[in-house]
Design an enzyme around this catalytic site. Structure first.
Site, PDB file in Angstrom:
ATOM      1  N   LYS A   1     -28.677   0.769 134.449  1.00 27.54           N
ATOM      2  CA  LYS A   1     -28.021  -0.003 133.392  1.00 27.54           C
ATOM      3  C   LYS A   1     -28.509  -1.459 133.380  1.00 27.54           C
ATOM      4  O   LYS A   1     -29.179  -1.904 134.318  1.00 27.54           O
ATOM      5  CB  LYS A   1     -26.495   0.079 133.598  1.00 27.54           C
ATOM      6  CG  LYS A   1     -25.929   1.503 133.424  1.00 27.54           C
ATOM      7  CD  LYS A   1     -24.416   1.517 133.546  1.00 27.54           C
ATOM      8  CE  LYS A   1     -23.854   2.911 133.319  1.00 27.54           C
ATOM      9  NZ  LYS A   1     -22.363   2.928 133.381  1.00 27.54           N
TER      10      LYS A   1
ATOM     11  N   ARG B   1     -24.311  13.003 140.988  1.00 26.84           N
ATOM     12  CA  ARG B   1     -23.001  12.350 140.915  1.00 26.84           C
ATOM     13  C   ARG B   1     -22.546  11.939 142.326  1.00 26.84           C
ATOM     14  O   ARG B   1     -21.919  10.896 142.496  1.00 26.84           O
ATOM     15  CB  ARG B   1     -21.955  13.287 140.282  1.00 26.84           C
ATOM     16  CG  ARG B   1     -22.220  13.657 138.817  1.00 26.84           C
ATOM     17  CD  ARG B   1     -22.059  12.517 137.853  1.00 26.84           C
ATOM     18  NE  ARG B   1     -20.789  11.865 137.939  1.00 26.84           N
ATOM     19  CZ  ARG B   1     -20.253  11.127 136.943  1.00 26.84           C
ATOM     20  NH1 ARG B   1     -20.886  10.990 135.777  1.00 26.84           N
ATOM     21  NH2 ARG B   1     -19.100  10.526 137.109  1.00 26.84           N
TER      22      ARG B   1
ATOM     23  N   ASN C   1     -21.465  -0.976 136.477  1.00 31.54           N
ATOM     24  CA  ASN C   1     -21.563  -0.146 137.679  1.00 31.54           C
ATOM     25  C   ASN C   1     -22.963   0.429 137.907  1.00 31.54           C
ATOM     26  O   ASN C   1     -23.132   1.510 138.452  1.00 31.54           O
ATOM     27  CB  ASN C   1     -20.482   0.948 137.654  1.00 31.54           C
ATOM     28  CG  ASN C   1     -20.624   1.876 136.451  1.00 31.54           C
ATOM     29  OD1 ASN C   1     -21.546   1.729 135.660  1.00 31.54           O
ATOM     30  ND2 ASN C   1     -19.730   2.826 136.344  1.00 31.54           N
TER      31      ASN C   1
ATOM     32  N   PHE D   1     -11.982   0.815 126.727  1.00 33.84           N
ATOM     33  CA  PHE D   1     -13.140   0.081 127.248  1.00 33.84           C
ATOM     34  C   PHE D   1     -14.406   0.286 126.404  1.00 33.84           C
ATOM     35  O   PHE D   1     -15.461  -0.265 126.735  1.00 33.84           O
ATOM     36  CB  PHE D   1     -13.418   0.487 128.703  1.00 33.84           C
ATOM     37  CG  PHE D   1     -13.670   1.967 128.911  1.00 33.84           C
ATOM     38  CD1 PHE D   1     -14.922   2.534 128.685  1.00 33.84           C
ATOM     39  CD2 PHE D   1     -12.646   2.797 129.344  1.00 33.84           C
ATOM     40  CE1 PHE D   1     -15.154   3.883 128.879  1.00 33.84           C
ATOM     41  CE2 PHE D   1     -12.865   4.167 129.541  1.00 33.84           C
ATOM     42  CZ  PHE D   1     -14.130   4.703 129.304  1.00 33.84           C
TER      43      PHE D   1
ATOM     44  N   ARG E   1     -23.451   3.089 143.725  1.00 29.11           N
ATOM     45  CA  ARG E   1     -22.456   2.171 143.152  1.00 29.11           C
ATOM     46  C   ARG E   1     -21.755   1.354 144.237  1.00 29.11           C
ATOM     47  O   ARG E   1     -21.504   0.159 144.051  1.00 29.11           O
ATOM     48  CB  ARG E   1     -21.461   2.955 142.291  1.00 29.11           C
ATOM     49  CG  ARG E   1     -22.060   3.338 140.927  1.00 29.11           C
ATOM     50  CD  ARG E   1     -21.225   4.347 140.200  1.00 29.11           C
ATOM     51  NE  ARG E   1     -21.596   4.486 138.787  1.00 29.11           N
ATOM     52  CZ  ARG E   1     -21.167   5.465 137.998  1.00 29.11           C
ATOM     53  NH1 ARG E   1     -20.351   6.390 138.484  1.00 29.11           N
ATOM     54  NH2 ARG E   1     -21.546   5.528 136.736  1.00 29.11           N
TER      55      ARG E   1
ATOM     56  N   HIS F   1     -25.934   5.301 135.393  1.00 35.15           N
ATOM     57  CA  HIS F   1     -25.311   6.445 134.720  1.00 35.15           C
ATOM     58  C   HIS F   1     -25.819   7.738 135.344  1.00 35.15           C
ATOM     59  O   HIS F   1     -26.976   7.808 135.769  1.00 35.15           O
ATOM     60  CB  HIS F   1     -25.683   6.432 133.228  1.00 35.15           C
ATOM     61  CG  HIS F   1     -25.308   7.698 132.507  1.00 35.15           C
ATOM     62  ND1 HIS F   1     -24.031   7.930 132.052  1.00 35.15           N
ATOM     63  CD2 HIS F   1     -26.034   8.794 132.188  1.00 35.15           C
ATOM     64  CE1 HIS F   1     -23.986   9.131 131.471  1.00 35.15           C
ATOM     65  NE2 HIS F   1     -25.197   9.674 131.543  1.00 35.15           N
TER      66      HIS F   1
ATOM     67  N   TYR G   1     -22.509   6.822 124.004  1.00 36.71           N
ATOM     68  CA  TYR G   1     -21.181   6.921 124.623  1.00 36.71           C
ATOM     69  C   TYR G   1     -20.100   7.315 123.612  1.00 36.71           C
ATOM     70  O   TYR G   1     -18.921   7.019 123.813  1.00 36.71           O
ATOM     71  CB  TYR G   1     -20.825   5.587 125.289  1.00 36.71           C
ATOM     72  CG  TYR G   1     -21.481   5.394 126.640  1.00 36.71           C
ATOM     73  CD1 TYR G   1     -21.104   6.163 127.743  1.00 36.71           C
ATOM     74  CD2 TYR G   1     -22.469   4.434 126.836  1.00 36.71           C
ATOM     75  CE1 TYR G   1     -21.683   5.999 128.985  1.00 36.71           C
ATOM     76  CE2 TYR G   1     -23.067   4.252 128.088  1.00 36.71           C
ATOM     77  CZ  TYR G   1     -22.657   5.033 129.152  1.00 36.71           C
ATOM     78  OH  TYR G   1     -23.220   4.860 130.387  1.00 36.71           O
TER      79      TYR G   1
ATOM     80  N   GLU H   1     -28.468  14.387 126.657  1.00 33.95           N
ATOM     81  CA  GLU H   1     -28.787  12.988 126.969  1.00 33.95           C
ATOM     82  C   GLU H   1     -30.283  12.791 127.201  1.00 33.95           C
ATOM     83  O   GLU H   1     -30.844  11.760 126.828  1.00 33.95           O
ATOM     84  CB  GLU H   1     -27.980  12.538 128.196  1.00 33.95           C
ATOM     85  CG  GLU H   1     -26.486  12.457 127.919  1.00 33.95           C
ATOM     86  CD  GLU H   1     -25.653  12.163 129.158  1.00 33.95           C
ATOM     87  OE1 GLU H   1     -24.413  12.116 129.020  1.00 33.95           O
ATOM     88  OE2 GLU H   1     -26.216  11.986 130.256  1.00 33.95           O
TER      89      GLU H   1
ATOM     90  N   THR I   1     -17.005   6.167 139.584  1.00 37.06           N
ATOM     91  CA  THR I   1     -17.193   5.209 138.481  1.00 37.06           C
ATOM     92  C   THR I   1     -16.849   3.780 138.917  1.00 37.06           C
ATOM     93  O   THR I   1     -17.586   2.838 138.623  1.00 37.06           O
ATOM     94  CB  THR I   1     -16.282   5.612 137.288  1.00 37.06           C
ATOM     95  OG1 THR I   1     -16.528   6.980 136.971  1.00 37.06           O
ATOM     96  CG2 THR I   1     -16.547   4.734 136.084  1.00 37.06           C
TER      97      THR I   1
HETATM   98  N1  UDP Z   1     -16.057   2.452 132.046  1.00 35.27           N
HETATM   99  C1  UDP Z   1     -15.349   1.276 131.988  1.00 35.27           C
HETATM  100  N2  UDP Z   1     -14.009   1.301 132.299  1.00 35.27           N
HETATM  101  C2  UDP Z   1     -13.362   2.454 132.646  1.00 35.27           C
HETATM  102  C3  UDP Z   1     -14.092   3.644 132.708  1.00 35.27           C
HETATM  103  C4  UDP Z   1     -15.431   3.615 132.405  1.00 35.27           C
HETATM  104  O1  UDP Z   1     -15.900   0.226 131.666  1.00 35.27           O
HETATM  105  O2  UDP Z   1     -12.149   2.422 132.915  1.00 35.27           O
HETATM  106  C5  UDP Z   1     -17.496   2.441 131.726  1.00 35.27           C
HETATM  107  C6  UDP Z   1     -18.373   2.509 132.975  1.00 35.27           C
HETATM  108  O3  UDP Z   1     -19.570   1.755 132.733  1.00 35.27           O
HETATM  109  C7  UDP Z   1     -18.670   4.000 133.064  1.00 35.27           C
HETATM  110  C8  UDP Z   1     -18.802   4.370 131.589  1.00 35.27           C
HETATM  111  O4  UDP Z   1     -17.809   3.579 130.925  1.00 35.27           O
HETATM  112  O5  UDP Z   1     -19.827   4.261 133.828  1.00 35.27           O
HETATM  113  C9  UDP Z   1     -18.595   5.823 131.261  1.00 35.27           C
HETATM  114  O6  UDP Z   1     -17.332   6.228 131.773  1.00 35.27           O
HETATM  115  P1  UDP Z   1     -17.178   7.610 132.555  1.00 35.27           P
HETATM  116  O7  UDP Z   1     -15.723   7.864 132.732  1.00 35.27           O
HETATM  117  O8  UDP Z   1     -17.992   8.671 131.875  1.00 35.27           O
HETATM  118  O9  UDP Z   1     -17.779   7.255 134.005  1.00 35.27           O
HETATM  119  P2  UDP Z   1     -19.126   7.751 134.729  1.00 35.27           P
HETATM  120  O10 UDP Z   1     -19.407   9.154 134.266  1.00 35.27           O
HETATM  121  O11 UDP Z   1     -20.218   6.785 134.334  1.00 35.27           O
HETATM  122  O12 UDP Z   1     -18.820   7.676 136.198  1.00 35.27           O
HETATM  123 MG    MG Z   2     -19.494   9.960 132.382  1.00 33.24          MG
END
Ligand code: UDP
Ligand code: MG
Length: 140
Positions: free
Chosen positions: A9, A85, A112, A57, A102, A115, A49, A126, A91
């Site tokens: 990112k 993952r 974070n 958010f 992370r 992705h 997204y 994707e 996250t």
């Molecule tokens: N995000 C955020 N606040 C939240 C949850 C997610 O800013 O409470 C952002 C964060 O950058 C995250 C992305 O939105 O990586 C996508 O969210 P997701 O729940 O899919 O998390 P990920 O799969 O990236 O762990």
């Molecule tokens: Mg996600």
């Protein structure tokens, strides 16, 4: 063999952590089969997204993801989606396990670093969002 889609990112690029993060990824057994540096617009970040459109958010996420260049990659490995993952961690970096990307490098739940696709089906969607078929090359 399975494939997953990752994005280093804009915070990762700004902090000059591209090399450090790719080192972690390769050491974890993933092969890079496609890679580029690009910059999302608000429109393309919003599209990527779109599943989060109704979340509080979303606006901040779109701003952040379009705030600078990013580095999307397609990675290959057995069980790539789930294993990646695990390698990136939760996250929210505060909740992420020790040694995860992370936990090591991310500042906040929003910014974070990285992705990782959440399913094999979404990984394929994707991957095609960023890469044309001829950009995906298995070299080893
Ligand atoms: N995000 C955020 N606040 C939240 C949850 C997610 O800013 O409470 C952002 C964060 O950058 C995250 C992305 O939105 O990586 C996508 O969210 P997701 O729940 O899919 O998390 P990920 O799969 O990236 O762990
Ligand atoms: Mg996600």
């Amino acid at each position: 063999m399975e494939r997953t889609l990752t994005i280093l990112k804009p915070d990762c690029v700004r902090k000059q952590l591209i090399g450090a993060v790719i080192d972690k990824i390769e050491r974890a057994g993933f092969r890079v089969v496609a890679m580029k540096k690009t910059r999302l617009t608000k429109e393309t970040a919003g599209e990527f997204y779109a599943v989060h459109r109704e979340r509080p958010f979303y606006g901040e996420l779109v701003e952040f993801m379009s705030s600078g260049p990013c580095v999307p990659m397609i990675l290959e490995k057995a069980n790539a989606v789930a294993d990646f993952r695990t390698v990136i961690g939760a996250t929210d970096p505060a909740q992420a396990d020790e040694g995860t990307i992370r936990k090591l490098y991310a500042d906040s739940k929003g910014e974070n670093i990285i992705h990782g696709s959440d399913s094999v089906e979404n990984a394929a969607i994707e991957a095609s969002f960023f890469f044309a078929a001829e950009e995906v090359v298995r070299s080893n």
